[in-house]
Design a protein around this motif. Structure first.
Motif, PDB file in Angstrom:
ATOM      1  N   TYR A  91      43.445  38.271  31.705  1.00  0.00           N
ATOM      2  CA  TYR A  91      42.221  37.334  31.205  1.00  0.00           C
ATOM      3  C   TYR A  91      41.816  36.285  32.016  1.00  0.00           C
ATOM      4  O   TYR A  91      40.694  35.945  32.092  1.00  0.00           O
ATOM      5  CB  TYR A  91      42.751  37.175  29.750  1.00  0.00           C
ATOM      6  N   GLY A  92      42.949  35.442  32.403  1.00  0.00           N
ATOM      7  CA  GLY A  92      42.714  34.111  33.050  1.00  0.00           C
ATOM      8  C   GLY A  92      41.704  34.661  34.309  1.00  0.00           C
ATOM      9  O   GLY A  92      40.896  33.841  34.729  1.00  0.00           O
ATOM     10  N   GLY A  93      42.586  35.663  35.081  1.00  0.00           N
ATOM     11  CA  GLY A  93      41.995  36.241  36.378  1.00  0.00           C
ATOM     12  C   GLY A  93      40.672  36.333  36.017  1.00  0.00           C
ATOM     13  O   GLY A  93      39.504  36.083  37.061  1.00  0.00           O
TER      14      GLY A  93
ATOM     15  N   GLY B 146      52.998  38.402  29.235  1.00  0.00           N
ATOM     16  CA  GLY B 146      51.919  37.608  29.625  1.00  0.00           C
ATOM     17  C   GLY B 146      51.204  38.256  30.461  1.00  0.00           C
ATOM     18  O   GLY B 146      50.169  37.827  31.335  1.00  0.00           O
ATOM     19  N   VAL B 147      51.153  39.635  30.885  1.00  0.00           N
ATOM     20  CA  VAL B 147      50.225  40.421  31.681  1.00  0.00           C
ATOM     21  C   VAL B 147      48.765  40.273  31.193  1.00  0.00           C
ATOM     22  O   VAL B 147      48.113  40.074  31.959  1.00  0.00           O
ATOM     23  CB  VAL B 147      50.646  41.844  31.821  1.00  0.00           C
TER      24      VAL B 147
ATOM     25  N   LEU C 165      33.744  30.405  25.884  1.00  0.00           N
ATOM     26  CA  LEU C 165      33.721  31.143  26.792  1.00  0.00           C
ATOM     27  C   LEU C 165      32.723  32.235  27.054  1.00  0.00           C
ATOM     28  O   LEU C 165      31.896  32.302  28.158  1.00  0.00           O
ATOM     29  CB  LEU C 165      35.263  31.900  27.091  1.00  0.00           C
TER      30      LEU C 165
ATOM     31  N   ALA D  16      33.460  33.405  36.661  1.00  0.00           N
ATOM     32  CA  ALA D  16      32.853  32.316  37.048  1.00  0.00           C
ATOM     33  C   ALA D  16      32.385  31.624  38.268  1.00  0.00           C
ATOM     34  O   ALA D  16      31.234  31.285  38.472  1.00  0.00           O
ATOM     35  CB  ALA D  16      33.758  30.987  36.403  1.00  0.00           C
ATOM     36  N   LEU D  17      33.206  32.271  39.260  1.00  0.00           N
ATOM     37  CA  LEU D  17      33.050  31.982  40.705  1.00  0.00           C
ATOM     38  C   LEU D  17      31.853  33.153  41.245  1.00  0.00           C
ATOM     39  O   LEU D  17      31.049  32.853  41.779  1.00  0.00           O
ATOM     40  CB  LEU D  17      34.276  32.431  41.552  1.00  0.00           C
TER      41      LEU D  17
ATOM     42  N   ILE E  65      38.132  35.193  33.953  1.00  0.00           N
ATOM     43  CA  ILE E  65      37.554  33.909  33.853  1.00  0.00           C
ATOM     44  C   ILE E  65      37.356  33.549  35.301  1.00  0.00           C
ATOM     45  O   ILE E  65      36.044  33.035  35.446  1.00  0.00           O
ATOM     46  CB  ILE E  65      38.171  33.246  32.968  1.00  0.00           C
ATOM     47  N   VAL E  66      38.181  33.596  36.063  1.00  0.00           N
ATOM     48  CA  VAL E  66      38.117  32.868  37.207  1.00  0.00           C
ATOM     49  C   VAL E  66      37.078  33.816  38.113  1.00  0.00           C
ATOM     50  O   VAL E  66      36.224  33.007  38.694  1.00  0.00           O
ATOM     51  CB  VAL E  66      39.367  32.660  38.064  1.00  0.00           C
TER      52      VAL E  66
ATOM     53  N   LEU F  80      47.404  37.784  29.720  1.00  0.00           N
ATOM     54  CA  LEU F  80      47.058  36.417  29.831  1.00  0.00           C
ATOM     55  C   LEU F  80      46.598  36.280  31.369  1.00  0.00           C
ATOM     56  O   LEU F  80      45.631  35.652  31.861  1.00  0.00           O
ATOM     57  CB  LEU F  80      48.202  35.486  29.569  1.00  0.00           C
ATOM     58  N   MET F  81      47.428  36.952  32.051  1.00  0.00           N
ATOM     59  CA  MET F  81      47.004  37.079  33.698  1.00  0.00           C
ATOM     60  C   MET F  81      45.632  37.705  33.967  1.00  0.00           C
ATOM     61  O   MET F  81      44.808  37.110  34.724  1.00  0.00           O
ATOM     62  CB  MET F  81      48.381  37.528  34.508  1.00  0.00           C
TER      63      MET F  81
END
Lengths: 291, 327
Positions: B298-300, B292-293, B255, B306-307, B302-303, B295-296
Motif C-alpha cells: 500500500y505504501g509503495g 505487514g506485507v 488519499l 504520487a511520483l 502511494i509513493v 502495508l508495504m
C-alpha cells in the motif's frame, strides 16, 4: 504541590523535552533546507530503535556503544531516501507540495509494514544494559540514568549540528537555504547539499532513537506518536530554526509533564496541543520562525 | 462563461449521469458479499474524498485532520439515535450540520497559517479530537458505542443482511458530493477558491474575501465528511475512537483525491476505485499473516503513483485541453 514534587516533574519534562528537541531538529533542518516536511521522520526514529534492538539481541552490545554505528546507518539511509525519492519529488511539475507530503507518507506506511514484516507487531525492549534501572538522586529529585544520558547526548548532538554549521559545508548549507538557485552559479552542488541535509536530519533522529531505545518500548507504531510531537515542536519553534526546535522541545516536554501531573496523564498531549494552537494564533510562524 | 467551458460542463453532466447509472446497476448481478462490501466502501470513500477535495483541492488547503469531521459525524448520528431516539436517516443531516459548524472554529485559528504550518495544525486538531473522545465517558470512551439492531428499516438505516440499500445510500452520498463539487466549479466561490490557491495576494487585490471563502469551503467539506461518517457508523454498527477518529483516517480520506487528481471532478472516484480495492485485497490476501506485507504494498503504491502521476490518475483519461485546466 510541594516544591520537591514540582522539581521532579520539571526535571522529567526537561529530560523528555531534550529528546523531542533533537527529533524535531532533524525535521527542521530538512524543512529549512528545501521546504519539505518529512512525514516519515518518526519511522526513521523507529528504524533506529529497531537497529539498536536487533544488534543488541544478536551481539549483546550495549546501546550506548551502538550510537555511532546506528547514526552512520541512518545518515546513509537519509541520503538514500533523498536520492531515490525526494530528488524525484522535487522535480515534478504538478502539485509539488502535495506530492512531497504523500511520497513521504507512503514511505512511512512502507517502513511501518517492513518493520512489522521483520520484527512482528509486538512491543520489544532493550533490557539489562549498562544504565538500565539506575538513577541519580539530586537532593530528593530522582533522575533515571538512561534518560539523563539521552538528554546529554541530545545536547551534544545539538552542539554538533551547530559546529557543522560553522564549517565550509555548513556555510554551503546556509547558502543553499538562502537561495537554492543562486548557489549553483558559485559552484555548489545543490543536489549533494540536499542529500547531506537528509543524511544529517536522519542521523539526528537516529541518535534520538538510539537513546530512546534505552528506556522506551520499540514497536512498529512508536514513530507515529513521536512524529506528531515533532511536527508540533517544529511548527512551534518555527520551521528551519534550530534554536526554535530546542526551545520548543523543552517547552513541550514541560507542558506535557505538568499537564500529566496536574490534570490527567492520558490527556497530557491535549495540553501540549492547546499551548501550540494558542502560540500559533499570535505567532503564525512559530516562536523563532522568519516572518 | 465562454462556449468551450459550457460545452465541457455539459460533457461533465452527461458523464456524471452515465457513471451514476452504471454504479446503480453494478451491484445487481453480484451475489458475493465480500465484493458487495468492497464496492460500498469504495463508493463511500469516493464521496469522502470528494468532500475533502472541496477544501484540499479546489480551495488548496491541505487538511490532514478530516478524521475529526468523519468521527464526529459518526458519533453525532449514533448518539442522537441512542440517547434521543432520532432516526439515523435524519441523523445524517444532523451530522452534516454539526461537522460543518465544527469546521468553523477549527478554521478560525488554522486559516491564519499557511502551507506546512496549516497542514500540521490540522493534524493537531484531529489528534485533540481523538484524545478527547478517548477520554470522554459520555460517548463511550475507549470502548466505543454499539448500535443495537431494531429490525430492518430505511428510517433507522438498518438492514440485517441486505447490502443493496447501503449501496444506494453511499451512492446517493457520493453523487451529492460530486454535484456539489460540480456546482462549486462554476460558481463565484469556485472561482474565488481557484484564485486564492493560485495567488493569495493577487486574489486579495481583486477583492476576494479570502478568509470567509476558506471558511465556506471548510464548512461544506467538513459537513459532507461528517455525513459520510454517520453513514459509515450506521453501516458497520459499531464505532470507537480508533475506528473513526484515529489520524490515519485523515489520510485515508485525502488519499483517493490526491492520487486520483486534486481539484478535479473525477479524481476522487478514480483514486478510490484504485486504492480501496488495492488496500482491501492486499489486506485479505496478505494481511492475514500479520507480517505487514499489505502495508508495504500500500505504501509503495502511494509513493509510485504520487511520483509517476503527480497530476493524478485522472490524467490518464480525458482530453488534452482538460489537462491544461487542471494544471
Amino acid at each position: 504541590m510541594p516544591v520537591a514534587e514540582i522539581l521532579q516533574v520539571a526535571a522529567g519534562g526537561l529530560l523528555m523535552g531534550l529528546i523531542y528537541a533533537l527529533v524535531a531538529a532533524g525535521l527542521s533542518l530538512i524543512f529549512g533546507l528545501m521546504d519539505v516536511v518529512n512525514f516519515a521522520h518518526g519511522e526513521l526514529m523507529m528504524l533506529a530503535m529497531y537497529a539498536v534492538f536487533a544488534i543488541w539481541q544478536l551481539t549483546g552490545a550495549d546501546p550506548l556503544l551502538l550510537l555511532p554505528v546506528v547514526a552512520v546507518l541512518l545518515f546513509g539511509l537519509g541520503m538514500a531516501i533523498y536520492r531515490g525519492l525526494i530528488a524525484r519529488a522535487l522535480s515534478v511539475q504538478f502539485n509539488r507540495g502535495m506530492v512531497q507530503i504523500f511520497v513521504t507518507f507512503g514511505l512511512a506506511i512502507f517502513i511501518r509494514g517492513a518493520a512489522q514484516f521483520v520484527w512482528g507487531g509486538e512491543f520489544r525492549s532493550v533490557t539489562g544494559h549498562w544504565l538500565a534501572d539506575r538513577s541519580l538522586n539530586l537532593g530528593g529529585v530522582f533522575l533515571p540514568l538512561p534518560q539523563v544520558a539521552a538528554s546529554l547526548v541530545c545536547l551534544a548532538a545539538f552542539a554538533g549540528l551547530l559546529m557543522v554549521s560553522r564549517t565550509e559545508f555548513g556555510k554551503a548549507l546556509e547558502a543553499t537555504r538562502e537561495d537554492r538557485d543562486a548557489v549553483a552559479l558559485i559552484g555548489i552542488d545543490r543536489d549533494r547539499i540536499f542529500a547531506m541535509g537528509w543524511g544529517l536530519g536522519a542521523g539526528a533522529v537516529g541518535i534520538a532513537g538510539v537513546m530512546l531505545a534505552g528506556f522506551y518500548y520499540v514497536g512498529p507504531n512508536v514513530g507515529a506518536s513521536f512524529a506528531v510531537i515533532a511536527y508540533v515542536t517544529v511548527a512551534l519553534g518555527g520551521f528551519g530554526s534550530m534554536l526554535g526546535a530546542l526551545v520548543a522541545g523543552v517547552l513541550i516536554g514541560e507542558v506535557e509533564a505538568f499537564t500529566a501531573a496536574l490534570w490527567e496523564p492520558s490527556l497530557k498531549q491535549v495540553g501540549v496541543f492547546a499551548v501550540y494552537l494558542l502560540v500559533l494564533t499570535f505567532r503564525p510562524r512559530g516562536l523563532f520562525g522568519k516572518m | 462563461m465562454d462556449n468551450a467551458i459550457l460545452r465541457r460542463r455539459k460533457r461533465e453532466v452527461l458523464g456524471g449521469v452515465i457513471v451514476l447509472a452504471a454504479l446503480a446497476l453494478l451491484p445487481l448481478p453480484i451475489k458475493d458479499v465480500y465484493t458487495q462490501n468492497l464496492i460500498i466502501i469504495t463508493v463511500l470513500f469516493a464521496g469522502l474524498a470528494q468532500a475533502w477535495n472541496i477544501l484540499g483541492g479546489y480551495c488548496g488547503q491541505i487538511s490532514l485532520g478530516h478524521a475529526l469531521y468523519f468521527g464526529v459525524g459518526g458519533y453525532v448520528s449514533t448518539l442522537l439515535y441512542l440517547k434521543a431516539g432520532l432516526p439515523p436517516s435524519l441523523g445524517l443531516f444532523a451530522a452534516f450540520g454539526v461537522s460543518g459548524l465544527l469546521a468553523l472554529p477549527v478554521g478560525w485559528p488554522c486559516f491564519r497559517l499557511s502551507g506546512h504550518y496549516y497542514a500540521i495544525a490540522t493534524v493537531v486538531v484531529g489528534e485533540i479530537g481523538y484524545l478527547l473522545f478517548l477520554n470522554w465517558d459520555f460517548v463511550g470512551g475507549a470502548t466505543g458505542v454499539f448500535i443495537p439492531f431494531h429490525g430492518e428499516s430505511w428510517a433507522q438505516l438498518q438492514f440485517k443482511t441486505a447490502k443493496l440499500p447501503y449501496h444506494y445510500l453511499v451512492l446517493a452520498f457520493a453523487a451529492a458530493t460530486w454535484l456539489t463539487a460540480f456546482l462549486l466549479e462554476g460558481s463565484r466561490w469556485g472561482f474565488a477558491w481557484r484564485a486564492v490557491k493560485d495567488d493569495v495576494t493577487a486574489a486579495r487585490s481583486l477583492g476576494v474575501n479570502i478568509f470567509s471563502s476558506k471558511m465556506a469551503a471548510a464548512a461544506l467539506s467538513g459537513g459532507f465528511t461528517g455525513m459520510g461518517g454517520a453513514i459509515y457508523a450506521q453501516y458497520v454498527g459499531y464505532i470507537d475512537p480508533d475506528s473513526v477518529l484515529a489520524g490515519h483516517f485523515s489520510i485515508l480520506i485525502a488519499l483517493p483525491a490526491v492520487l486520483g487528481g486534486v481539484s478535479t471532478l473525477w479524481g476522487p472516484l478514480i483514486g478510490a476505485a484504485v486504492l480501496m480495492p488495492a488496500s482491501e485485497l492486499s489486506r485479505s490476501y496478505l494481511g492475514g499473516s500479520g507480517r505487514g506485507v499489505d502495508l508495504m504494498l500500500y505504501g509503495g503504491l502511494i509513493v509510485i503513483v504520487a511520483l509517476a502521476r503527480p497530476q493524478g490518475l485522472v490524467s490518464l483519461f480525458g482530453r488534452k485541453d482538460d489537462h491544461a485546466r487542471i494544471a
